[in-house]
Scaffold this active site. Structure first.
Site, PDB file in Angstrom:
ATOM      1  CG  HIS A  35      -1.699  -1.065   1.608  1.00 32.00           C
ATOM      2  ND1 HIS A  35      -3.057  -1.034   1.414  1.00 32.00           N
ATOM      3  CD2 HIS A  35      -1.432  -2.277   2.160  1.00 32.00           C
ATOM      4  CE1 HIS A  35      -3.601  -2.172   1.828  1.00 32.00           C
ATOM      5  NE2 HIS A  35      -2.635  -2.943   2.283  1.00 32.00           N
ATOM      6  CD  GLU A 117      -0.857   1.501   4.382  1.00 38.41           C
ATOM      7  OE1 GLU A 117      -0.502   2.186   3.393  1.00 38.41           O
ATOM      8  OE2 GLU A 117      -2.045   1.183   4.608  1.00 38.41           O
ATOM      9  CG  HIS A 156      -5.185  -1.607  -1.095  1.00 35.05           C
ATOM     10  ND1 HIS A 156      -5.481  -0.543  -0.298  1.00 35.05           N
ATOM     11  CD2 HIS A 156      -6.178  -2.507  -0.896  1.00 35.05           C
ATOM     12  CE1 HIS A 156      -6.611  -0.796   0.363  1.00 35.05           C
ATOM     13  NE2 HIS A 156      -7.049  -1.980   0.020  1.00 35.05           N
ATOM     14  CG  ASP A 166      -3.030   1.823  -1.921  1.00 38.30           C
ATOM     15  OD1 ASP A 166      -4.181   1.542  -2.311  1.00 38.30           O
ATOM     16  OD2 ASP A 166      -2.562   1.386  -0.849  1.00 38.30           O
TER      17      ASP A 166
HETATM   18 ZN   LIG Z   1      -4.031   0.629   0.517  1.00 36.56          ZN
END
Ligand SMILES: [Zn+2]
Length: 183
Positions: A35, A117, A156, A166
């Site tokens: 992400h 992330e 994602h 993303d």
């Molecule tokens: Zn995401």
């Protein structure tokens, strides 16, 4: 890098998020989801991502924070622009990063995935140290959770294509794969 017996990455800074729960029993960890996030959007540093994942966003700082303050989300790891790695949820637990999602006919990807992330946006290049850290983390994850094969590392955008973009065009999959797999 190593993952310890409690499913924490050695060397990651641990910040506990309340936003997680148990995986369904006997669920094998078999998908890695990449992400991006930046808070406020397009800005880096500040520590707001950590606060967001702890449900402690200071809403006075930015109008956008008011919009997202009720969301309860998390990821297993965050890799900041500087390469610093934060772990919010042990890999054995279900973090809340994927939302409504589907991969190869299975929905609810949080059940069987890990979420990482990258601090960033869809259109600004990620930093070299982020790629280096992500590659090392990926190798440690594959060693520990071998069901995460090359074809089971996705963005994602791949598991929620209508809602999510993303990690975006800025993420260089070829560079990432060559760092991890030498291809
Ligand atoms: Zn995401």
């Amino acid at each position: 890098m190593l993952i310890d017996e409690n499913h924490y990455l050695d060397g990651a800074e641990q910040v506990q998020s309340p936003n997680y729960n148990e995986r369904p029993s006997e669920e094998e960890i078999s998908l890695l989801v990449i992400h991006n996030i930046s808070l406020p959007p397009g800005r880096y540093g500040g520590g707001y991502i950590e606060q967001f994942f702890q449900n402690q966003l200071p809403v006075a700082v930015d109008p956008f924070f008011e919009e997202i303050k009720e969301l309860q989300v998390s990821s297993h790891l965050l890799i900041e622009r500087t390469g610093r790695i934060v772990q919010f949820v042990p890999f054995s637990k279900r973090a809340w990063h994927a939302g409504i999602s589907e991969y190869q006919g299975r929905d609810g990807c949080n059940d069987f995935s890990l979420g990482i992330e990258l601090e960033g946006t869809d259109d600004e290049p990620y930093t070299d140290i982020q790629y280096k850290q992500l590659a090392e983390v990926t190798r440690a994850i594959q060693e520990r959770y071998p069901a995460i094969t090359l074809d089971r590392i996705v963005g994602h955008c791949d598991i929620a294509p209508i809602r999510k973009t993303d990690p975006g065009p800025s993420f260089d999959w070829q560079k990432y794969r060559s760092l991890v797999f030498g291809i």
